[in-house]
Design a protein around this motif. Structure first.
Motif, PDB file in Angstrom:
ATOM      1  N   MET A  94       0.918  -1.369  -0.148  1.00 28.60           N
ATOM      2  CA  MET A  94      -0.072   0.008  -0.149  1.00 28.60           C
ATOM      3  C   MET A  94       0.813   1.405   0.066  1.00 28.60           C
ATOM      4  O   MET A  94       0.715   2.318  -0.745  1.00 28.60           O
ATOM      5  N   LEU A  95       1.796   1.174   0.802  1.00 28.47           N
ATOM      6  CA  LEU A  95       2.652   2.590   0.923  1.00 28.47           C
ATOM      7  C   LEU A  95       3.343   2.912  -0.297  1.00 28.47           C
ATOM      8  O   LEU A  95       3.133   4.121  -0.772  1.00 28.47           O
ATOM      9  N   PRO A  96       3.946   1.894  -1.216  1.00 25.28           N
ATOM     10  CA  PRO A  96       4.550   2.567  -2.522  1.00 25.28           C
ATOM     11  C   PRO A  96       3.533   3.018  -3.410  1.00 25.28           C
ATOM     12  O   PRO A  96       3.621   3.864  -4.243  1.00 25.28           O
ATOM     13  N   LEU A  97       2.095   2.618  -3.163  1.00 25.80           N
ATOM     14  CA  LEU A  97       1.079   3.037  -4.224  1.00 25.80           C
ATOM     15  C   LEU A  97       0.715   4.627  -3.741  1.00 25.80           C
ATOM     16  O   LEU A  97       0.220   5.326  -4.584  1.00 25.80           O
ATOM     17  N   ILE A  98       0.945   5.135  -2.523  1.00 18.14           N
ATOM     18  CA  ILE A  98       0.580   6.417  -2.316  1.00 18.14           C
ATOM     19  C   ILE A  98       1.951   7.363  -2.382  1.00 18.14           C
ATOM     20  O   ILE A  98       1.750   8.493  -1.688  1.00 18.14           O
ATOM     21  N   ARG A  99       2.850   6.950  -2.949  1.00 18.04           N
ATOM     22  CA  ARG A  99       4.180   7.649  -3.115  1.00 18.04           C
ATOM     23  C   ARG A  99       3.929   9.060  -3.626  1.00 18.04           C
ATOM     24  O   ARG A  99       4.531   9.828  -2.895  1.00 18.04           O
ATOM     25  N   PRO A 100       3.074   9.317  -4.076  1.00 16.26           N
ATOM     26  CA  PRO A 100       2.647  10.810  -4.972  1.00 16.26           C
ATOM     27  C   PRO A 100       2.284  11.575  -3.596  1.00 16.26           C
ATOM     28  O   PRO A 100       2.778  12.885  -3.390  1.00 16.26           O
ATOM     29  N   ALA A 101       1.323  10.938  -2.968  1.00 10.48           N
ATOM     30  CA  ALA A 101       0.704  11.735  -1.584  1.00 10.48           C
ATOM     31  C   ALA A 101       2.086  12.021  -0.656  1.00 10.48           C
ATOM     32  O   ALA A 101       2.101  12.915   0.067  1.00 10.48           O
ATOM     33  N   LEU A 102       2.768  10.778  -0.672  1.00  7.48           N
ATOM     34  CA  LEU A 102       3.854  11.073   0.343  1.00  7.48           C
ATOM     35  C   LEU A 102       4.868  12.085  -0.107  1.00  7.48           C
ATOM     36  O   LEU A 102       5.330  12.932   1.042  1.00  7.48           O
ATOM     37  N   ALA A 103       4.910  12.256  -1.173  1.00  3.72           N
ATOM     38  CA  ALA A 103       5.948  13.234  -1.613  1.00  3.72           C
ATOM     39  C   ALA A 103       5.453  14.696  -1.529  1.00  3.72           C
ATOM     40  O   ALA A 103       6.080  15.702  -1.031  1.00  3.72           O
ATOM     41  N   ALA A 104       4.266  14.961  -1.887  1.00  4.60           N
ATOM     42  CA  ALA A 104       3.318  16.087  -1.570  1.00  4.60           C
ATOM     43  C   ALA A 104       3.518  16.482  -0.161  1.00  4.60           C
ATOM     44  O   ALA A 104       3.761  17.736   0.225  1.00  4.60           O
ATOM     45  N   LEU A 105       3.118  15.413   0.864  1.00  2.42           N
ATOM     46  CA  LEU A 105       3.093  15.467   2.235  1.00  2.42           C
ATOM     47  C   LEU A 105       4.730  16.244   2.717  1.00  2.42           C
ATOM     48  O   LEU A 105       4.575  17.179   3.321  1.00  2.42           O
ATOM     49  N   ALA A 106       5.456  15.434   2.132  1.00  3.50           N
ATOM     50  CA  ALA A 106       6.883  15.666   2.644  1.00  3.50           C
ATOM     51  C   ALA A 106       7.180  17.239   2.262  1.00  3.50           C
ATOM     52  O   ALA A 106       7.915  17.692   2.855  1.00  3.50           O
ATOM     53  N   VAL A 107       6.875  17.373   1.011  1.00  2.00           N
ATOM     54  CA  VAL A 107       7.442  18.834   0.486  1.00  2.00           C
ATOM     55  C   VAL A 107       6.795  20.050   1.295  1.00  2.00           C
ATOM     56  O   VAL A 107       7.489  20.942   1.583  1.00  2.00           O
ATOM     57  N   ILE A 108       5.343  20.068   1.428  1.00  2.00           N
ATOM     58  CA  ILE A 108       4.630  21.053   2.418  1.00  2.00           C
ATOM     59  C   ILE A 108       5.215  21.114   3.739  1.00  2.00           C
ATOM     60  O   ILE A 108       5.243  22.025   4.200  1.00  2.00           O
ATOM     61  N   THR A 109       5.416  19.728   4.377  1.00  2.00           N
ATOM     62  CA  THR A 109       5.859  19.790   5.648  1.00  2.00           C
ATOM     63  C   THR A 109       7.438  20.391   5.897  1.00  2.00           C
ATOM     64  O   THR A 109       7.621  21.119   6.926  1.00  2.00           O
ATOM     65  N   ALA A 110       8.195  19.907   4.774  1.00  2.00           N
ATOM     66  CA  ALA A 110       9.614  20.605   4.802  1.00  2.00           C
ATOM     67  C   ALA A 110       9.586  22.046   4.511  1.00  2.00           C
ATOM     68  O   ALA A 110      10.098  22.932   5.496  1.00  2.00           O
ATOM     69  N   MET A 111       8.429  22.747   4.047  1.00  2.00           N
ATOM     70  CA  MET A 111       8.198  24.223   3.906  1.00  2.00           C
ATOM     71  C   MET A 111       7.830  24.590   5.258  1.00  2.00           C
ATOM     72  O   MET A 111       8.582  25.609   5.690  1.00  2.00           O
ATOM     73  N   TRP A 112       6.970  24.126   5.907  1.00  2.00           N
ATOM     74  CA  TRP A 112       6.261  24.778   6.899  1.00  2.00           C
ATOM     75  C   TRP A 112       7.435  24.596   8.215  1.00  2.00           C
ATOM     76  O   TRP A 112       7.785  25.405   9.028  1.00  2.00           O
ATOM     77  N   SER A 113       8.326  23.510   8.211  1.00  2.00           N
ATOM     78  CA  SER A 113       9.399  23.514   9.302  1.00  2.00           C
ATOM     79  C   SER A 113      10.440  24.555   9.137  1.00  2.00           C
ATOM     80  O   SER A 113      10.924  25.148  10.063  1.00  2.00           O
ATOM     81  N   TRP A 114      10.770  24.591   7.727  1.00  2.00           N
ATOM     82  CA  TRP A 114      11.892  25.558   7.581  1.00  2.00           C
ATOM     83  C   TRP A 114      11.590  26.782   7.835  1.00  2.00           C
ATOM     84  O   TRP A 114      12.263  27.751   8.455  1.00  2.00           O
ATOM     85  N   ASN A 115      10.277  27.103   7.610  1.00  2.00           N
ATOM     86  CA  ASN A 115       9.698  28.541   7.866  1.00  2.00           C
ATOM     87  C   ASN A 115       9.442  28.958   9.002  1.00  2.00           C
ATOM     88  O   ASN A 115       8.898  30.146   9.509  1.00  2.00           O
ATOM     89  N   ASP A 116       9.033  27.796   9.947  1.00  2.00           N
ATOM     90  CA  ASP A 116       8.322  28.077  11.432  1.00  2.00           C
ATOM     91  C   ASP A 116       9.271  29.133  12.092  1.00  2.00           C
ATOM     92  O   ASP A 116      10.352  29.070  12.143  1.00  2.00           O
ATOM     93  N   LEU A 117       8.496  30.136  12.892  1.00  2.00           N
ATOM     94  CA  LEU A 117       9.266  31.015  13.627  1.00  2.00           C
ATOM     95  C   LEU A 117       8.731  30.798  15.274  1.00  2.00           C
ATOM     96  O   LEU A 117       9.685  30.931  15.991  1.00  2.00           O
ATOM     97  N   LEU A 118       7.475  30.765  15.609  1.00  2.00           N
ATOM     98  CA  LEU A 118       6.979  31.000  16.982  1.00  2.00           C
ATOM     99  C   LEU A 118       7.775  30.235  17.853  1.00  2.00           C
ATOM    100  O   LEU A 118       8.129  30.355  18.844  1.00  2.00           O
ATOM    101  N   TRP A 119       7.322  28.672  17.329  1.00  2.00           N
ATOM    102  CA  TRP A 119       8.071  27.643  18.144  1.00  2.00           C
ATOM    103  C   TRP A 119       9.450  27.740  18.559  1.00  2.00           C
ATOM    104  O   TRP A 119       9.847  27.579  19.655  1.00  2.00           O
ATOM    105  N   PRO A 120      10.373  27.753  17.740  1.00  2.00           N
ATOM    106  CA  PRO A 120      11.731  28.035  17.418  1.00  2.00           C
ATOM    107  C   PRO A 120      12.149  29.146  18.455  1.00  2.00           C
ATOM    108  O   PRO A 120      13.091  29.138  19.427  1.00  2.00           O
TER     109      PRO A 120
END
Lengths: 315, 277
Positions: free
Chosen positions: B188-214
């Motif tokens: 199942m996991l390999p079949l949703i690879r596009p969704a995993l990639a999309a989530l990874a990319v958007i999470t990476a952006m939020w993490s890199w840009n996050d300010l309040l918590w750091p």
């Protein structure tokens, strides 16, 4: 075909959850499901659900100078409601919210322009419009502060060509909130553009062709076809936009230096929360303030859902 | 069929409007670069010059001495990787169970998990700070990424994808004797690879840009990510615009590169969050 009865049986087994005996075929599956959700559940419990309860508790306590919470009833809530700076911050936040919503009309217009048949370079435009959204907010704040600079800034220079007077945009209390709001619009337009592009693409081209045959011009087509058929997407985007701008913090924190005379006129609720909780050590009052914000968000979201019946058309 | 030979005034007007908009979107970054390349004296000239008189690269070196810039970039990288990996693992496991498995209390638990989406993050940071403090993790790398590893949005998004997969695959594997985890991991996991990639990319952006918590958990400059670190540059170098612009550019660059290469996934994840909520 032989698969079908098995599927039906599995469904039936899943649905008849009346007995918890461990002998049913679905039970091994059932138990392992908990192992799948356990890590996330544990994380949520520790970092979200427990903190939520804690904040509720904090909001009824006072945080002592040497640590420890003393129960003080509803005093924090009274302090929040009576504090002028809270109302000012709430007012500012609502202004950000209204200005922030301006990103939606801009994004809708750009999305429908990009939807023009045979238009080239659509993906290039989308990429360029999206860049401000991807960029580090701190970098965005710094460059705009520089553009807004009263002495050497480019904004004054350009407006000067049209005869406008110089202004210290982010330290003049009458303009600071709009100056920051403009940057918010600038940096989020690309995000809503992507959402609207998906929405616009879902509108059948036949509608436009039929309207064109009937002699409807581009403006007419925009108002009678695009806008009504896009209204569910617009509704979704406006809810998201509102929730996000009510929680705005980053840009304001970056763009407003501590000694800025306009600080009170630009501070958002989350900004005030940060100040109370981590600078003034008034944790209890900060927690109460956070609950007030949640209440405002919930109320406004509820309002949006009520009003949507009047203007959102579901196909 | 686009006909390139015929002159189309409507199309020209459209391009004119769109290009003007694109210029407004990109110009601040160009101005940032041009400012970074000017000397300090030149930046305070009235009227401002457009191109630098001498192309001066010194500011790009100066940020590395003005701040522990290298450490901050590394902290950002660790934060981003930690959160992204955490979300991919934890969210995909839970999403799979919610989408494809039958168990008692599934709907109640799912509703409970989704409720996390509705709580403003500022409501939680006080106790989250206390938890990090009591674990002795203030000013450490895990402090940055621990709470962000768990996401309701990610779970919700991946669940939508798992729901769309055909049932037959799973049943065939089960008949062949594969256990739940095995089915999840290798089918199942390999079949949703596009969704995993999309989530990874958007999470990476939020993490890199996050300010309040750091800003809250890591106040030691050596332990800050670059998003928070740049704000301290603003404090110390209030008037040194070339250095500030150079720092901002370097700090934005990684996400811009990620974006330009993985644009498809960014766009997909935004469109998804738009259509499925």
């Amino acid at each position: 075909m032989s698969v079908f009865p098995a599927t039906a049986a599995a469904k039936a087994a899943g649905r008849s959850r009346t007995s918890a005996s461990g002998t049913r075929p679905g039970s091994r599956n059932q138990r392992s499901a908990y192992w799948f959700i356990a890590p996330l559940g544990l994380g949520f419990a520790v970092f979200y659900f427990w903190p939520l309860l804690q904040t509720l508790y904090f909001s009824f306590t006072e945080f002592g100078a040497f640590g420890g919470h003393t129960f003080i009833g509803t005093d924090n809530y009274l302090r929040v409601v009576k504090d002028v700076t809270v109302w000012q911050a709430l007012g500012n936040t609502l202004i950000y919210c209204v200005i922030g919503l301006m990103a939606l009309p801009v994004a809708i217009v750009v999305a429908s322009l990009l939807n023009r048949r045979g238009l080239r370079g659509v993906s290039v435009y989308r990429a360029l419009y999206f860049i401000p959204f991807v960029t580090l907010p701190v970098a965005v704040g710094l460059v705009w502060n520089w553009l807004y600079n009263g002495d050497f800034g480019l904004v004054n220079e350009i407006l000067g060509w049209f005869g406008a007077e110089r202004n210290y945009w982010v330290s003049d209390p009458s303009t600071a909130v709009y100056a920051i709001g403009t940057v918010m619009v600038w940096s989020t337009t690309g995000y809503y553009l992507v959402i609207f592009m998906a929405g616009v693409k879902g509108i059948p081209q036949d509608y436009y062709e039929a309207a064109e045959l009937d002699g409807a011009g581009p403006l007419r087509r925009f108002f009678t076809i695009t806008l009504p058929l896009l209204s569910p997407t617009i509704f979704f985007a406006s809810v998201i936009c509102m929730i996000n701008s009510l929680q705005t913090f980053d840009l304001i924190y970056i763009m407003m230096a501590e000694k800025n005379p306009a600080i009170g006129d630009t501070q958002s609720v989350v900004g005030l929360f940060y100040k109370w909780a981590f600078i003034e050590n008034a944790q209890g009052a900060a927690a109460a303030l956070a609950f007030l914000l949640m209440l405002v968000i919930a109320a406004l979201t509820y309002l949006q859902f009520r009003i949507q019946k009047r203007w959102v058309h579901y196909a | 069929m686009p006909d390139r030979k015929r002159f189309d005034p409507g199309s020209v007007a459209t391009h004119a409007v769109l290009s003007l908009g694109a210029l407004i979107m990109v110009f601040p970054f160009l101005w940032q670069l041009l400012t970074a390349l000017k000397t300090l004296a030149e930046t305070s000239r009235v009227p401002p010059t457009f191109l630098p008189e001498d192309w001066n690269w010194a500011s790009f070196e100066e940020v590395f001495t003005a701040l522990p810039f290298r450490e901050m970039l590394t902290n950002s990288l660790i934060n981003t990787i930690g959160r992204t990996l955490g979300q991919l693992v934890f969210c995909s496991l839970a999403a799979y169970a919610f989408a494809r498995m039958q168990f008692r209390g599934r709907n109640v638990l799912f509703a409970l998990f989704l409720s996390v989406l509705m709580v403003p993050s500022s409501l939680l940071v006080l106790p989250q700070y206390d938890i990090i403090q009591s674990l002795g993790l203030l000013n450490s790398a895990p402090a940055l990424f621990l709470p962000g590893m768990f996401s309701a949005f990610g779970t919700f998004m991946l669940r939508q994808f798992f729901l769309s997969l055909p049932k037959e695959l799973e049943e065939a594997a089960r008949i062949d004797g594969a256990g739940s985890f095995r089915i999840f991991w290798s089918i199942m996991l390999p079949l949703i690879r596009p969704a995993l990639a999309a989530l990874a990319v958007i999470t990476a952006m939020w993490s890199w840009n996050d300010l309040l918590w750091p800003l809250i958990v890591n106040t030691d400059p050596e332990k800050m990510p670059i998003s928070a670190g740049l704000t301290s540059l603003e404090g110390q170098y209030e008037t040194n615009y070339p250095v500030m612009m150079a720092g901002s550019l370097i700090a934005s660059l990684p996400m811009l590169v990620v974006y330009l290469f993985l644009q498809r996934h960014f766009v997909q994840s935004v469109a998804l969050s738009g259509s499925k909520s």
